[in-house]
Design an enzyme around this catalytic site. Structure first.
Site, mmCIF file in Angstrom:
data_model
loop_
_atom_site.group_PDB
_atom_site.id
_atom_site.type_symbol
_atom_site.label_atom_id
_atom_site.label_comp_id
_atom_site.label_asym_id
_atom_site.label_seq_id
_atom_site.Cartn_x
_atom_site.Cartn_y
_atom_site.Cartn_z
ATOM 1 N N ASP A 41 0.826 -1.360 -0.193
ATOM 2 C CA ASP A 41 -0.055 0.033 0.083
ATOM 3 C C ASP A 41 0.718 1.394 -0.094
ATOM 4 O O ASP A 41 1.960 1.216 0.698
ATOM 5 C CB ASP A 41 -0.807 -0.028 1.106
ATOM 6 C CG ASP A 41 -2.134 1.011 1.152
ATOM 7 O OD1 ASP A 41 -2.294 1.504 -0.084
ATOM 8 O OD2 ASP A 41 -2.608 1.472 2.178
ATOM 9 N N GLY A 58 0.247 5.447 -4.678
ATOM 10 C CA GLY A 58 -0.551 6.779 -5.003
ATOM 11 C C GLY A 58 0.234 7.906 -3.915
ATOM 12 O O GLY A 58 0.484 8.774 -4.481
ATOM 13 N N ASN A 85 -10.384 -2.557 -6.222
ATOM 14 C CA ASN A 85 -9.683 -1.663 -6.840
ATOM 15 C C ASN A 85 -10.181 -1.180 -8.363
ATOM 16 O O ASN A 85 -10.132 -0.427 -9.131
ATOM 17 C CB ASN A 85 -8.300 -2.102 -7.197
ATOM 18 C CG ASN A 85 -7.406 -1.913 -6.025
ATOM 19 O OD1 ASN A 85 -6.655 -2.708 -5.882
ATOM 20 N ND2 ASN A 85 -8.032 -0.955 -4.874
ATOM 21 N N TRP A 86 -11.297 -2.239 -8.933
ATOM 22 C CA TRP A 86 -11.895 -2.008 -10.098
ATOM 23 C C TRP A 86 -12.659 -0.574 -9.924
ATOM 24 O O TRP A 86 -12.957 0.013 -11.132
ATOM 25 C CB TRP A 86 -13.092 -2.967 -10.589
ATOM 26 C CG TRP A 86 -12.393 -4.429 -10.824
ATOM 27 C CD1 TRP A 86 -12.373 -5.520 -10.025
ATOM 28 C CD2 TRP A 86 -11.483 -4.730 -12.115
ATOM 29 N NE1 TRP A 86 -11.791 -6.505 -10.518
ATOM 30 C CE2 TRP A 86 -11.095 -6.132 -11.905
ATOM 31 C CE3 TRP A 86 -10.976 -3.875 -13.108
ATOM 32 C CZ2 TRP A 86 -10.364 -6.728 -12.924
ATOM 33 C CZ3 TRP A 86 -10.362 -4.401 -13.968
ATOM 34 C CH2 TRP A 86 -10.005 -6.011 -13.757
ATOM 35 N N ARG A 117 -11.690 2.108 -8.968
ATOM 36 C CA ARG A 117 -10.894 3.284 -9.184
ATOM 37 C C ARG A 117 -10.934 3.837 -10.660
ATOM 38 O O ARG A 117 -11.535 3.164 -11.655
ATOM 39 C CB ARG A 117 -9.320 2.905 -9.254
ATOM 40 C CG ARG A 117 -8.892 2.462 -7.701
ATOM 41 C CD ARG A 117 -7.752 2.247 -7.452
ATOM 42 N NE ARG A 117 -7.050 2.223 -6.212
ATOM 43 C CZ ARG A 117 -5.973 2.364 -5.669
ATOM 44 N NH1 ARG A 117 -4.910 2.696 -6.248
ATOM 45 N NH2 ARG A 117 -5.788 2.092 -4.389
ATOM 46 N N GLU A 140 0.047 -13.511 12.239
ATOM 47 C CA GLU A 140 0.653 -12.214 12.894
ATOM 48 C C GLU A 140 0.809 -10.848 11.771
ATOM 49 O O GLU A 140 1.070 -11.289 10.464
ATOM 50 C CB GLU A 140 2.050 -12.526 13.049
ATOM 51 C CG GLU A 140 2.416 -13.700 14.267
ATOM 52 C CD GLU A 140 1.750 -13.396 15.536
ATOM 53 O OE1 GLU A 140 1.494 -12.137 16.048
ATOM 54 O OE2 GLU A 140 1.209 -14.382 16.152
HETATM 55 C C1 FPP Z 1 -1.582 0.369 -3.214
HETATM 56 O O1 FPP Z 1 -1.330 1.568 -3.624
HETATM 57 C C2 FPP Z 1 -1.323 -0.438 -4.653
HETATM 58 C C3 FPP Z 1 -1.809 -0.895 -5.570
HETATM 59 C C4 FPP Z 1 -3.476 -0.740 -5.559
HETATM 60 C C5 FPP Z 1 -1.664 -1.737 -6.636
HETATM 61 C C6 FPP Z 1 -0.223 -2.774 -6.325
HETATM 62 C C7 FPP Z 1 0.481 -2.807 -7.658
HETATM 63 C C8 FPP Z 1 1.945 -2.709 -7.541
HETATM 64 C C9 FPP Z 1 2.506 -2.508 -6.445
HETATM 65 C C10 FPP Z 1 2.403 -2.481 -9.026
HETATM 66 C C11 FPP Z 1 2.246 -3.540 -9.802
HETATM 67 C C12 FPP Z 1 2.837 -4.737 -9.091
HETATM 68 C C13 FPP Z 1 3.469 -5.698 -9.879
HETATM 69 C C14 FPP Z 1 4.141 -6.614 -8.638
HETATM 70 C C15 FPP Z 1 3.552 -5.680 -11.146
HETATM 71 P P1 FPP Z 1 -2.395 2.776 -3.264
HETATM 72 O O2 FPP Z 1 -2.305 3.186 -4.989
HETATM 73 O O3 FPP Z 1 -3.629 2.085 -2.642
HETATM 74 O O4 FPP Z 1 -1.579 3.800 -2.616
HETATM 75 P P2 FPP Z 1 -2.446 5.076 -1.840
HETATM 76 O O5 FPP Z 1 -3.134 4.075 -0.805
HETATM 77 O O6 FPP Z 1 -1.297 5.852 -1.491
HETATM 78 O O7 FPP Z 1 -3.362 5.633 -2.896
#
Ligand code: FPP
Length: 251
Positions: free
Chosen positions: A12, A15, A60-61, A63, A199
């Site tokens: 996480d 963004g 996440n869809w 978004r 954990e």
């Molecule tokens: C959370 O950050 C991350 C995601 C929703 C996507 C995770 C994807 C990756 C790490 C990139 C692709 C990965 C691979 C391994 C190809 P967020 O967007 O929710 O961040 P925020 O909470 O700061 O908005």
């Protein structure tokens, strides 16, 4: 020190990482993918049995379409680009989640990566894409209900093992440790059933800044915890002593 068999990570903060640098969110995902590669290689080289990465939740869809499309493209690109890394590290790749609703190109990339790595015997890498803990449990329940309807299973025989063996994670042990970055302290519909005795390690670092050293520190903290699984501390100590005694006697 106790070693986890299965570590699951909620990656996480991509963004926020980008926005705090006045970049668009997608830049954060690109850097997040780099961090994922580092952790995957590091975990495999540390002989971890299973590593789960929550790459995209069912929620996440919702978004903005542009972010979703770019994330899907990044996933496809990374899978093709990193197949070599998976092979070099003897990693077997699995994808769990609602695969059938993924764009065709993602389904193809996922299937190809699963096929290419299917003979690898090292770490199992589980990508949760379009995954929802609720959906996992609902689907398992439907399968169990079908078996009851067909007379293959009696309702009184439904137990933990029966449910677990119908989940998308049936082939893996439950996660011993769940790491979430970015300071948020919630499970966000990830491994709901599987996390019964996990954990948790919540760390403030945003995912793109997460390093192999942070991973090792989380494992070190895990190693110091006493996992009681509902028992008392005295019982756990006794079991460990009995096991040690047994090992000595067997030699
Ligand atoms: C959370 O950050 C991350 C995601 C929703 C996507 C995770 C994807 C990756 C790490 C990139 C692709 C990965 C691979 C391994 C190809 P967020 O967007 O929710 O961040 P925020 O909470 O700061 O908005």
């Amino acid at each position: 020190m106790a070693q986890p068999r299965h570590v699951a990570v909620i990656m996480d903060g991509n963004g926020r990482w980008a926005q705090s640098r006045r970049h668009n969110r997608f830049w954060g995902h690109i850097r997040g993918a780099k961090a994922a590669k580092t952790i995957i290689e590091h975990a495999a080289q540390s002989n971890l049995e299973c590593l789960s990465l929550f790459a995209f939740s069912k929620e996440n869809w919702a978004r903005p379409a542009q972010e979703v499309n770019l994330l899907m493209k990044l996933l496809v690109k990374q899978l093709y680009k990193e197949t070599k890394t998976l092979m070099q590290n003897n990693i077997r790749f699995y994808c769990i989640g609602e695969k059938e609703i993924l764009p065709q190109e993602v389904q193809v990339a996922v299937n190809k990566t699963e096929m290419a790595t299917r003979a690898n015997t090292g770490m199992k890498l589980i990508f949760a894409i379009s995954y929802s803990g609720h959906t996992d449990i609902i689907n398992a329940t439907k399968k169990v209900a079908e078996k009851v309807k067909a007379g293959e299973l009696q309702p009184q025989d439904i137990n933990d093992e029966v449910i677990a063996s119908h989940l998308m994670t049936a082939a893996f042990p439950d996660p011993d440790l769940i790491i979430r970055t970015s300071g948020e302290e919630r499970v966000s519909n990830f491994y709901l059933w599987q996390a019964a005795y996990s954990e948790f390690c919540f760390i403030n670092t945003l995912w793109p800044d997460f390093t192999a050293n942070d991973f090792d520190q989380a494992l070190e903290k895990f190693g110091k915890k006493e996992r009681r699984f509902g028992q008392t501390s005295e019982q756990i100590v006794k079991t460990i002593q009995t096991d040690k005694h047994r090992i000595v006697l067997n030699h």
